[in-house]
Design an enzyme around this catalytic site. Structure first.
Site, mmCIF file in Angstrom:
data_model
loop_
_atom_site.group_PDB
_atom_site.id
_atom_site.type_symbol
_atom_site.label_atom_id
_atom_site.label_comp_id
_atom_site.label_asym_id
_atom_site.label_seq_id
_atom_site.Cartn_x
_atom_site.Cartn_y
_atom_site.Cartn_z
ATOM 1 N N CYS A 136 0.987 -1.523 0.021
ATOM 2 C CA CYS A 136 -0.037 0.262 0.186
ATOM 3 C C CYS A 136 0.711 1.589 -0.426
ATOM 4 O O CYS A 136 1.894 1.242 -0.673
ATOM 5 C CB CYS A 136 -1.380 0.237 1.005
ATOM 6 S SG CYS A 136 -2.501 0.819 0.769
ATOM 7 N N ASP A 205 -3.270 1.532 10.029
ATOM 8 C CA ASP A 205 -4.788 1.764 10.072
ATOM 9 C C ASP A 205 -5.489 2.136 11.860
ATOM 10 O O ASP A 205 -5.855 3.530 11.682
ATOM 11 C CB ASP A 205 -6.273 1.842 8.839
ATOM 12 C CG ASP A 205 -5.926 2.046 7.598
ATOM 13 O OD1 ASP A 205 -5.068 1.420 7.120
ATOM 14 O OD2 ASP A 205 -5.670 3.278 7.089
HETATM 15 C C1 RUB Z 1 -4.441 3.034 3.365
HETATM 16 C C2 RUB Z 1 -3.324 2.597 4.157
HETATM 17 C C3 RUB Z 1 -2.647 2.719 4.908
HETATM 18 C C4 RUB Z 1 -2.376 3.595 6.246
HETATM 19 C C5 RUB Z 1 -1.523 4.062 6.532
HETATM 20 O O1 RUB Z 1 -5.759 3.019 2.568
HETATM 21 O O2 RUB Z 1 -3.846 0.831 4.552
HETATM 22 O O3 RUB Z 1 -1.234 1.651 5.267
HETATM 23 O O4 RUB Z 1 -3.535 4.080 6.215
HETATM 24 O O5 RUB Z 1 -1.240 4.753 6.489
HETATM 25 P P1 RUB Z 1 -6.247 3.298 2.121
HETATM 26 P P2 RUB Z 1 0.310 6.369 7.141
HETATM 27 O O6 RUB Z 1 -5.753 3.734 1.087
HETATM 28 O O7 RUB Z 1 -7.347 2.859 1.949
HETATM 29 O O8 RUB Z 1 -6.743 4.961 3.130
HETATM 30 O O9 RUB Z 1 0.853 5.954 7.350
HETATM 31 O O10 RUB Z 1 -0.271 7.167 5.648
HETATM 32 O O11 RUB Z 1 -0.900 7.090 8.189
#
Ligand code: RUB
Length: 328
Positions: A136, A205
């Site tokens: 991701c 998340d």
């Molecule tokens: C994004 C996702 C990321 C976390 C952490 O999911 O799973 O790994 O949100 O991101 P989506 P961060 O694309 O569905 O929002 O470290 O930027 O908070």
């Protein structure tokens, strides 16, 4: 309600626009969502038409609820809303405006600082020549790589594209901008490439009290495979990702998104052919849960933790109470 009351309780269009952008994933990723939500509350406070403190508070709570209802899994969103609303104080609308705006600014500054600090902690785990596999797009995970680069450590990345929304492309773009050599692979190829990987690095998340990591769908399968291949799994997550409700037995809601992200209408027609439409179900869970035994370290701005000990930090930071962000 009279016209005057309507005006006073109206939520600013910026809030609706931010909520829409979060729901459609134009604004996405847990930390970015939290930042945008805090900014939207500040705008609401700034643009308020409320003439009484009660109307102001009401309006802010309504705005918070609208933002909260966009996506259910990233706890950084309610944590951000709660943080800003708790700072709302004063006896006049002007005082309330000032305190809310200042609190939102404080939140956003702390968020940025926490990510930088977390990056420095995570960078200590990376050695010159290491190969990092990502899943991701996580700004917390990328902060670790950025800090490593700043410290002169050279790393390479294997980037999983991450179906169905392919956020891996965002990760690849960012890493290339930093000059990191990138190999982009489809999700199904991950196990094959784990033998040449030194770290799996993902974001989160939400982190539950038992140390489970809730992150983009596919994280748990990757972590299980990594354990089997002996590759350590590192989760980069600011403390705003700690899910306080899980201390009292609540589970983290897993968002189910529109099936058209997986199968467009044209593709669906192709798959069903002449067969009846209704027999084909498409499921699109956006996140999954990685049990703590597959995670080697949770890297936060407060240091790195084995997942099983994260509850101690959670208690220290959140105490015992967790209410809906808009509850007084
Ligand atoms: C994004 C996702 C990321 C976390 C952490 O999911 O799973 O790994 O949100 O991101 P989506 P961060 O694309 O569905 O929002 O470290 O930027 O908070």
């Amino acid at each position: 309600m009279g016209r005057m009351d309507d005006e006073q309780s109206a939520v600013d269009p910026t809030v609706a626009a931010t909520a829409e952008a979060i729901a459609t994933m134009e604004i996405r990723g847990a930390a970015t969502i939290a930042d945008a939500a805090a900014e939207a509350l500040a705008t609401q406070a700034d643009h308020t038409a409320a003439r009484s403190p009660a109307a102001f508070r009401d309006q802010l709570r309504t705005a918070a609820r609208e933002l909260y209802e966009t996506r259910p899994t990233a706890v950084s969103l309610p944590n951000a809303l709660r943080y800003v609303l708790r700072g709302m104080s004063g006896d006049t609308v002007t005082e309330l405006q000032a305190s809310t705006i200042a609190r939102a600014e404080e939140f956003r500054t702390e968020l940025e600082q926490a990510q930088d600090q977390l990056g420095r902690v995570g960078a200590n785990r990376l050695r010159d020549g290491d190969v990092v596999m990502t899943h991701c797009h996580s700004t917390d995970a990328l902060a670790c790589i950025e800090a490593a680069i700043d410290a002169g450590t050279e790393v390479e990345a294997i980037v999983k594209e991450t179906r169905p929304r392919k956020q891996g492309h965002i990760t690849a773009r960012q890493l290339r901008e930093w000059g990191v050599p990138v190999t982009l692979i489809v999700d199904n190829a991950a196990r094959r490439y784990l033998d040449g990987t030194d770290h799996v690095l993902v974001g989160a998340d939400s982190i539950a009290a038992d140390g489970s990591v809730i992150n983009k769908i596919g994280t748990s399968g990757l972590a299980v495979n990594a354990r089997e291949r002996g590759v350590p799994v590192m989760v980069a997550a600011q403390t705003i990702k700690l899910h306080p409700d899980t201390m009292t037995g609540h589970t983290v809601a897993i968002e189910m998104r529109d099936e058209r992200e997986v199968l467009t209408e044209a593709e669906r027609a192709d798959v069903t052919g002449d067969a009846p439409e209704e027999g084909l179900a498409v499921e699109n869970p956006s996140f999954d849960v990685t049990p703590p035994r597959y995670v080697d370290a949770i890297v936060t701005e407060r240091g790195q933790f084995p997942p099983e000990s994260i509850v101690t930090l959670m208690r220290e930071l959140f105490g015992e109470t967790t209410r809906e962000p808009w509850e007084p």
